[in-house]
Design a protein around this motif. Sequence first.
Motif, PDB file in Angstrom:
ATOM      1  N   VAL B  40      35.831  29.032  32.335  1.00  0.00           N
ATOM      2  CA  VAL B  40      34.794  29.245  33.146  1.00  0.00           C
ATOM      3  C   VAL B  40      33.905  30.183  32.797  1.00  0.00           C
ATOM      4  O   VAL B  40      34.185  31.315  32.631  1.00  0.00           O
ATOM      5  CB  VAL B  40      35.577  29.916  34.593  1.00  0.00           C
ATOM      6  CG1 VAL B  40      34.694  29.680  35.699  1.00  0.00           C
ATOM      7  CG2 VAL B  40      36.687  29.060  34.930  1.00  0.00           C
ATOM      8  N   PRO B  41      32.750  29.561  32.654  1.00  0.00           N
ATOM      9  CA  PRO B  41      31.539  30.507  32.167  1.00  0.00           C
ATOM     10  C   PRO B  41      31.160  31.828  32.981  1.00  0.00           C
ATOM     11  O   PRO B  41      31.325  31.804  34.081  1.00  0.00           O
ATOM     12  CB  PRO B  41      30.178  29.804  32.209  1.00  0.00           C
ATOM     13  CG  PRO B  41      30.958  28.373  32.266  1.00  0.00           C
ATOM     14  CD  PRO B  41      32.409  28.515  32.833  1.00  0.00           C
ATOM     15  N   GLY B  42      31.129  32.908  32.598  1.00  0.00           N
ATOM     16  CA  GLY B  42      30.982  34.171  33.018  1.00  0.00           C
ATOM     17  C   GLY B  42      32.075  35.008  33.109  1.00  0.00           C
ATOM     18  O   GLY B  42      32.135  36.259  33.472  1.00  0.00           O
ATOM     19  N   VAL B  43      33.440  34.541  33.038  1.00  0.00           N
ATOM     20  CA  VAL B  43      34.700  35.305  33.133  1.00  0.00           C
ATOM     21  C   VAL B  43      34.730  36.169  31.928  1.00  0.00           C
ATOM     22  O   VAL B  43      34.734  35.611  30.817  1.00  0.00           O
ATOM     23  CB  VAL B  43      35.752  34.273  33.704  1.00  0.00           C
ATOM     24  CG1 VAL B  43      36.835  35.010  33.245  1.00  0.00           C
ATOM     25  CG2 VAL B  43      35.554  33.624  34.812  1.00  0.00           C
ATOM     26  N   ILE B  44      35.202  37.214  32.339  1.00  0.00           N
ATOM     27  CA  ILE B  44      35.338  38.353  30.781  1.00  0.00           C
ATOM     28  C   ILE B  44      36.859  38.413  30.634  1.00  0.00           C
ATOM     29  O   ILE B  44      37.722  38.753  31.710  1.00  0.00           O
ATOM     30  CB  ILE B  44      34.684  39.619  31.116  1.00  0.00           C
ATOM     31  CG1 ILE B  44      33.131  39.463  31.465  1.00  0.00           C
ATOM     32  CG2 ILE B  44      35.102  40.713  30.196  1.00  0.00           C
ATOM     33  CD1 ILE B  44      32.529  40.753  32.131  1.00  0.00           C
ATOM     34  N   PRO B  45      37.175  38.184  29.385  1.00  0.00           N
ATOM     35  CA  PRO B  45      38.610  38.551  29.192  1.00  0.00           C
ATOM     36  C   PRO B  45      38.842  39.845  28.802  1.00  0.00           C
ATOM     37  O   PRO B  45      38.128  40.636  27.978  1.00  0.00           O
ATOM     38  CB  PRO B  45      38.828  37.644  27.564  1.00  0.00           C
ATOM     39  CG  PRO B  45      37.387  37.673  27.274  1.00  0.00           C
ATOM     40  CD  PRO B  45      36.369  37.731  28.361  1.00  0.00           C
ATOM     41  N   VAL B  46      39.991  40.400  29.129  1.00  0.00           N
ATOM     42  CA  VAL B  46      40.370  41.799  28.842  1.00  0.00           C
ATOM     43  C   VAL B  46      41.708  41.559  28.227  1.00  0.00           C
ATOM     44  O   VAL B  46      42.666  41.824  28.682  1.00  0.00           O
ATOM     45  CB  VAL B  46      40.270  42.694  30.226  1.00  0.00           C
ATOM     46  CG1 VAL B  46      40.652  44.248  29.848  1.00  0.00           C
ATOM     47  CG2 VAL B  46      39.102  42.702  30.942  1.00  0.00           C
ATOM     48  N   ALA B  47      41.758  41.398  26.855  1.00  0.00           N
ATOM     49  CA  ALA B  47      42.933  41.190  26.319  1.00  0.00           C
ATOM     50  C   ALA B  47      43.393  42.247  25.413  1.00  0.00           C
ATOM     51  O   ALA B  47      42.575  43.028  25.133  1.00  0.00           O
ATOM     52  CB  ALA B  47      42.872  39.903  25.318  1.00  0.00           C
ATOM     53  N   HIS B  48      44.518  42.654  25.156  1.00  0.00           N
ATOM     54  CA  HIS B  48      45.164  43.608  24.535  1.00  0.00           C
ATOM     55  C   HIS B  48      46.387  43.477  24.139  1.00  0.00           C
ATOM     56  O   HIS B  48      47.071  42.437  24.646  1.00  0.00           O
ATOM     57  CB  HIS B  48      45.175  45.057  25.502  1.00  0.00           C
ATOM     58  CG  HIS B  48      46.116  44.768  26.562  1.00  0.00           C
ATOM     59  ND1 HIS B  48      47.440  45.276  26.517  1.00  0.00           N
ATOM     60  CD2 HIS B  48      45.717  44.064  27.810  1.00  0.00           C
ATOM     61  CE1 HIS B  48      48.204  44.697  27.714  1.00  0.00           C
ATOM     62  NE2 HIS B  48      46.984  44.282  28.717  1.00  0.00           N
ATOM     63  N   GLN B  49      46.859  44.436  23.186  1.00  0.00           N
ATOM     64  CA  GLN B  49      48.282  44.054  22.560  1.00  0.00           C
ATOM     65  C   GLN B  49      49.524  45.151  23.016  1.00  0.00           C
ATOM     66  O   GLN B  49      50.672  45.169  22.460  1.00  0.00           O
ATOM     67  CB  GLN B  49      48.095  44.275  21.016  1.00  0.00           C
ATOM     68  CG  GLN B  49      47.873  42.792  20.270  1.00  0.00           C
ATOM     69  CD  GLN B  49      48.725  41.642  20.740  1.00  0.00           C
ATOM     70  OE1 GLN B  49      50.113  41.904  20.753  1.00  0.00           O
ATOM     71  NE2 GLN B  49      48.183  40.475  20.939  1.00  0.00           N
TER      72      GLN B  49
END
Lengths: 375, 385
Positions: B40-49
């Motif tokens: 979905v355009p505009g959605v921000i991923p906040v990914a981490h480990q």
Amino acid sequence: MLEYSFEGFIREDGTVGIRNHIGIICSVVCSSVVAKEISDKVPGTVPFVHGNGCAQLGDDFKLTKNMLVGISSNPNLHSALLVGLGCETNQISGLLESIPDTKPVKGIGIQQMAGGENTIKKGVEIAEQWAREAAGQERQRMPLSSLTVGILTADLDEDSLFKVAPVIGEAVDRLVHNGANVIMGLSKTLEPAGGLLSERSAREEVKNRLRVMGEGLQRKRWKEISTEAPAYQGFSEKERSQAVLEAEMTGTSPIKSLLGYSEIPAERGVHLITVPGNIVEALSNMASSGCNIVMIVSSRGVLTGSAALPCMTITPKNQDDYFDELVDFRVGEGEVSDQAEAVIADLLEICSGKQTSLEKLELGEFSIPHIGTTF
Amino acid sequence: MKTFEGYRRANGSIGVRNHVIVINTVGELAGLTKKMAQLVPGVIPVAHQAGKAQYPEDLEQTIRTLRGTAGHPNVSAALFLGMGEGDPAEEIVSALKKDGHHVHAITFQKGQSISVVLNEGKLWLEKAMERSRNEQKETADITELTIGLECGGSDAWSGITANPAIGVCSDAVVRDGGTSILAETTEAIGAEHILANRAVNPGVGEKFLKIVKDYEMRIRDTGEDIRSANPTPGNMAGGLTTLEEKSLGCIKKGGNSPLMEVVAYAQKPAEKGFIFMDTPGYDVESVAGLAAGGAQIVLFSTGKGSPTGSPIVPVIKIGTNPKLYEIMSEHIDVNAGKIIDGLNTIEEIGEEIYRKVIEAANGVPTAAEKHNNQEFAIWRLAETI
């Protein structure tokens, strides 16, 4: 015995890769977005971004540096572009000095290039040149003696172990017999089998370490939070019996060594390697220790692979509904030797270029474990 | 009275951005988190480990950070991805929902297909994006604003130009009734007595001295000397000689206001005014802690030049010297190097920073936002088990 072989890419030092990735590797989290952007712009590149690289001390810092050196050296990488910020602890110059001279390696820094835009431009230029070179390189037929196979278990229940372990063990014996290196992840669940595994080592040091582990001596703990935990804790019967099954996956040949972080085996055969409980970090360590491919043996499939390594997911057959699209090989009811042969056949196809399920889904990550806090 | 236009949340807080994010609870899902966001355009991923194989206190801090990140006033909606039974995603989401946040959890269970899960997430995110587009701004008072104070890649000018100018801005925000959080415990070492003396009462002063002391002890326990990693190679190239010297310059960002409260990493302050947060000197982790603790905007001084931003908060970069601005203006919002050239006083640059804060609060993108610099990392307290 059949003559096994696969088609791989030969590197300058004689090591062989089964993929021809151009690694775009950040030295520190501050250059992670810039590194990712370079990779996004050049097909054939793989970003190795992580959260480490600065405000680290002692062994924790050394681990980060060694792991990046190991990843850059992995034979699955055609070349490695290191992208730094400039002021970080983990200096690009230090990395370049430590990476063996076996492939094209370059380093660029955002501060040295006067900004992210210039860095991306320069990085893309370098990566595009390498991508052209990599595209022109052809696979060559290679013997198994140039292959290193990792094995990692993930959430295996007893029932699945019972079905899968003999097949994997048989496959490992055949791989080793044909000269391959096999590196099995020394998971927490395997530890109770330390006594059994120790009998398979000729080296006194390896024997002792495995024996102590099998007795249930706890790993070193962070003292401030574990004061209540006993210093000594044995294993339950169930843990021991499962560990014995899991140990069966290492086959029957001698255990050559116990590898730590980013340690490359000195001789060929079966080895055990330290793996943290985070699967991405476990796979990253296997990659930095020179593995070409990892067989992930699981009851349910896993939702991530490695940025550097194809991960062949193996589960027992009776669980068709479990993350179906993630599984590469299902162990069924047939003869152990036939199934082991089928595992190897599939493994070698993947080595020769067939995509794994996780590769098709583009689920490959990279992460470096901490053995201390950041400051 | 200073005001800005922001997004009013159900719990009464006010956001200066209207992000829709996807965030994972365990590292295994980092790849899927990015994949989900791309749908979905505009959605921000906040990914981490983080989130797996951690000691209890370390895990608690990770979860506090995730909760604070998803429940941030700059976040319009957050989708959590969790893994299997016992995953904290559901618990975090139910706590955030009670506080009026628009959040949803998808927890992978045995038997689910990825495509089905991705589709479920996509539908939720599409609706969340539409919902966010319909949210209207309203006028808010500066008393509802919290700024975080950070420095990264310091040089010998940091303590002379950018940091004192940030201090002027911090004092002005506090005087106007807002909140300003100074961070980076490492860079209080050697200057702790100065800040402790500004504590509003002895309890706060003692708490501050304790976190600095604990910090030093924790480092000493590992058998290492903090001074071997700090100042960093870049700091030294920039003319800094010792950690104490760096610290004395670093705390200038906190101006002269009384210290009201000391909070843990990613903890929301109960008081308004000048606050200290216990964070590492590691910029990206420190900014993530400030954001999770509720700062809507972060001020970030840099001498060597750093592009880093945040997926959640606008980060305003203040360059310490004229040369940096000349070569790296793409990453700099305010050129405090003008102080060296005699073009402006510290006071004037402080006022310029304050104007930038209001501008950013009103929605004008910062340099880091223009370049999509959304670096994210959570402060890890101990080894991966």
